[in-house]
Design a protein around this motif. Sequence first.
Motif, PDB file in Angstrom:
ATOM      1  N   GLU A 180       0.814  -1.217   0.000  1.00  0.00           N
ATOM      2  CA  GLU A 180       0.000   0.000   0.000  1.00  0.00           C
ATOM      3  C   GLU A 180       0.848   1.267   0.000  1.00  0.00           C
ATOM      4  N   ASP A 181       2.089   1.176   0.440  1.00  0.00           N
ATOM      5  CA  ASP A 181       2.878   2.395   0.621  1.00  0.00           C
ATOM      6  C   ASP A 181       4.310   2.209   0.120  1.00  0.00           C
ATOM      7  N   GLN A 182       5.043   1.314   0.776  1.00  0.00           N
ATOM      8  CA  GLN A 182       6.477   1.183   0.486  1.00  0.00           C
ATOM      9  C   GLN A 182       6.757   0.684  -0.922  1.00  0.00           C
ATOM     10  N   LEU A 183       5.971  -0.281  -1.396  1.00  0.00           N
ATOM     11  CA  LEU A 183       6.214  -0.853  -2.719  1.00  0.00           C
ATOM     12  C   LEU A 183       6.051   0.205  -3.805  1.00  0.00           C
ATOM     13  N   GLN A 184       5.041   1.038  -3.673  1.00  0.00           N
ATOM     14  CA  GLN A 184       4.833   2.097  -4.661  1.00  0.00           C
ATOM     15  C   GLN A 184       5.991   3.088  -4.655  1.00  0.00           C
ATOM     16  N   GLU A 185       6.466   3.433  -3.465  1.00  0.00           N
ATOM     17  CA  GLU A 185       7.576   4.376  -3.365  1.00  0.00           C
ATOM     18  C   GLU A 185       8.852   3.791  -3.961  1.00  0.00           C
ATOM     19  N   ILE A 186       9.118   2.508  -3.699  1.00  0.00           N
ATOM     20  CA  ILE A 186      10.301   1.858  -4.260  1.00  0.00           C
ATOM     21  C   ILE A 186      10.215   1.814  -5.785  1.00  0.00           C
ATOM     22  N   THR A 187       9.052   1.421  -6.292  1.00  0.00           N
ATOM     23  CA  THR A 187       8.865   1.316  -7.741  1.00  0.00           C
ATOM     24  C   THR A 187       9.069   2.666  -8.419  1.00  0.00           C
ATOM     25  N   TYR A 188       8.508   3.709  -7.822  1.00  0.00           N
ATOM     26  CA  TYR A 188       8.642   5.043  -8.402  1.00  0.00           C
ATOM     27  C   TYR A 188      10.099   5.499  -8.375  1.00  0.00           C
ATOM     28  N   TRP A 189      10.813   5.200  -7.289  1.00  0.00           N
ATOM     29  CA  TRP A 189      12.228   5.586  -7.199  1.00  0.00           C
ATOM     30  C   TRP A 189      13.039   4.879  -8.272  1.00  0.00           C
ATOM     31  N   LEU A 190      12.734   3.607  -8.505  1.00  0.00           N
ATOM     32  CA  LEU A 190      13.485   2.833  -9.486  1.00  0.00           C
ATOM     33  C   LEU A 190      13.272   3.331 -10.912  1.00  0.00           C
ATOM     34  N   MET A 191      12.168   4.050 -11.155  1.00  0.00           N
ATOM     35  CA  MET A 191      11.923   4.595 -12.486  1.00  0.00           C
ATOM     36  C   MET A 191      12.616   5.929 -12.700  1.00  0.00           C
ATOM     37  N   GLY A 192      13.134   6.545 -11.627  1.00  0.00           N
ATOM     38  CA  GLY A 192      13.857   7.801 -11.745  1.00  0.00           C
ATOM     39  C   GLY A 192      12.929   8.992 -11.859  1.00  0.00           C
ATOM     40  N   SER A 193      13.205  10.026 -11.087  1.00  0.00           N
ATOM     41  CA  SER A 193      12.370  11.226 -11.133  1.00  0.00           C
ATOM     42  C   SER A 193      13.095  12.380 -10.461  1.00  0.00           C
ATOM     43  N   LEU A 194      12.829  13.591 -10.953  1.00  0.00           N
ATOM     44  CA  LEU A 194      13.338  14.810 -10.331  1.00  0.00           C
ATOM     45  C   LEU A 194      12.225  15.550  -9.602  1.00  0.00           C
ATOM     46  N   SER A 195      11.082  14.918  -9.468  1.00  0.00           N
ATOM     47  CA  SER A 195       9.950  15.539  -8.781  1.00  0.00           C
ATOM     48  C   SER A 195      10.301  15.795  -7.315  1.00  0.00           C
ATOM     49  N   GLY A 196      10.027  16.992  -6.864  1.00  0.00           N
ATOM     50  CA  GLY A 196      10.302  17.343  -5.472  1.00  0.00           C
ATOM     51  C   GLY A 196      11.751  17.651  -5.181  1.00  0.00           C
ATOM     52  N   ALA A 197      12.581  17.789  -6.217  1.00  0.00           N
ATOM     53  CA  ALA A 197      13.994  18.099  -6.001  1.00  0.00           C
ATOM     54  C   ALA A 197      14.142  19.446  -5.313  1.00  0.00           C
ATOM     55  N   ASP A 198      15.022  19.525  -4.332  1.00  0.00           N
ATOM     56  CA  ASP A 198      15.240  20.777  -3.606  1.00  0.00           C
ATOM     57  C   ASP A 198      16.737  21.039  -3.475  1.00  0.00           C
ATOM     58  N   TRP A 199      17.074  22.114  -2.760  1.00  0.00           N
ATOM     59  CA  TRP A 199      18.481  22.481  -2.616  1.00  0.00           C
ATOM     60  C   TRP A 199      19.266  21.420  -1.850  1.00  0.00           C
ATOM     61  N   GLY A 200      18.601  20.704  -0.947  1.00  0.00           N
ATOM     62  CA  GLY A 200      19.282  19.636  -0.212  1.00  0.00           C
ATOM     63  C   GLY A 200      19.746  18.535  -1.140  1.00  0.00           C
ATOM     64  N   ASP A 201      18.897  18.134  -2.103  1.00  0.00           N
ATOM     65  CA  ASP A 201      19.278  17.113  -3.082  1.00  0.00           C
ATOM     66  C   ASP A 201      20.456  17.594  -3.929  1.00  0.00           C
ATOM     67  N   PHE A 202      20.408  18.852  -4.341  1.00  0.00           N
ATOM     68  CA  PHE A 202      21.477  19.389  -5.178  1.00  0.00           C
ATOM     69  C   PHE A 202      22.803  19.445  -4.424  1.00  0.00           C
ATOM     70  N   ARG A 203      22.749  19.904  -3.174  1.00  0.00           N
ATOM     71  CA  ARG A 203      23.982  19.989  -2.383  1.00  0.00           C
ATOM     72  C   ARG A 203      24.562  18.601  -2.111  1.00  0.00           C
ATOM     73  N   THR A 204      23.685  17.607  -1.908  1.00  0.00           N
ATOM     74  CA  THR A 204      24.166  16.237  -1.670  1.00  0.00           C
ATOM     75  C   THR A 204      24.934  15.699  -2.864  1.00  0.00           C
ATOM     76  N   ALA A 205      24.451  16.010  -4.062  1.00  0.00           N
ATOM     77  CA  ALA A 205      25.090  15.499  -5.273  1.00  0.00           C
ATOM     78  C   ALA A 205      26.276  16.344  -5.714  1.00  0.00           C
ATOM     79  N   LEU A 206      26.334  17.609  -5.299  1.00  0.00           N
ATOM     80  CA  LEU A 206      27.317  18.540  -5.859  1.00  0.00           C
ATOM     81  C   LEU A 206      28.758  18.159  -5.528  1.00  0.00           C
ATOM     82  N   LEU A 207      29.055  17.872  -4.262  1.00  0.00           N
ATOM     83  CA  LEU A 207      30.441  17.622  -3.872  1.00  0.00           C
ATOM     84  C   LEU A 207      31.032  16.390  -4.548  1.00  0.00           C
ATOM     85  N   PRO A 208      30.387  15.209  -4.451  1.00  0.00           N
ATOM     86  CA  PRO A 208      30.982  14.046  -5.143  1.00  0.00           C
ATOM     87  C   PRO A 208      31.045  14.230  -6.650  1.00  0.00           C
TER      88      PRO A 208
END
Length: 339
Positions: A180-208
């Motif tokens: 009802e919850d976790q499976l849908q979230e996992i499936t959506y993550w595995l398909m890739g998405s930039l929905s809801g991207a914020d400055w925290g996501d950008f800063r996490t990816a920027l350094l590496p």
Amino acid sequence: MKTRKKLPPGVILGILGGALLLVILFSFPLGRYPVSVPQLMQQLMSDLFGTPAPADENLARVIYRIRLPRILLAVLAGGSLSAAGAAYQGVFQNPMASPDLLGASSGASFGAALGIILGLPSGGVTGLAFFMSLLTVLAAWLVSRASKGSRVMTLVLSGMMVSSLFTAGTSYLKLVADPEDQLQEITYWLMGSLSGADWGDFRTALLPAAIGITILLLLRWRLGVLTLGDEEAEALGVKPERVRAAAVLAATLLTAAAIASCGTIGWVGLIIPHLAGRLTGQSYRYRLTGSILLGGAFLLAADNIARSALPVEIPIGILTAFAGAPFFLWLMVKGGRKG
């Protein structure tokens, strides 16, 4: 029959940089909340030079908190995956090499699924995905070092084996996840998405990503020499094993940063380096930079289509697969006809 004169690689890079800036500029108006280019310019002029601000008070919030971090993350992820793909194709001397060759994508997917099962916040899911991506490649590297035979071949085979294990682990986590919850979230993550991207996501990816791109840019001449073969590389003073280790480390950082922040996005790291090579030539002096610029523009354009083509946002991994697979088939057929 006249041969068409190609533009110098430096000019091509300038054109690709200009195209990327144009795609960035025209990405701001797209979305459910309308932001025209004149409004964008007015807001920027107001913030930079103190000119009168737009009448819409929500405009600055939409531009700086919603659109800008998503746009920058798309450019960063696309450039990172493309640079990683170009590096792998040089290191393994194989045009079919891609950023997930050593299992980075499988490890990140397992880490994200595990984080979702454990109920971690979004930052924890991203961090665990990044860590597992690095761990997967490290495991493949250690297995290859303990194996006999060609270093390149054993590394590829080790990557396939470790990737298969983590893919099986992800499948098991999907099996035991709450449907009802976790499976849908996992499936959506595995398909890739930039929905809801914020400055925290950008800063996490920027350094590496910055570390990985810097390493590859410093190695770009050596990567080009590596394509000549180990004996020729050693004759020119290049240490193949050291270059491979540094390039794999850099490409892994880039892949992990992109996938942990955006989910699984395929084909970008396989297709874009080929197209960049056709535009700039096969010299890594230009091909690597061209891959970064073209990859950023491509993924941002795909994200624009994903969030505006239909009332419901399309996972970007689906779009890149729809665009990438036919395009790669076209490249194969065209290359075969030339031969």
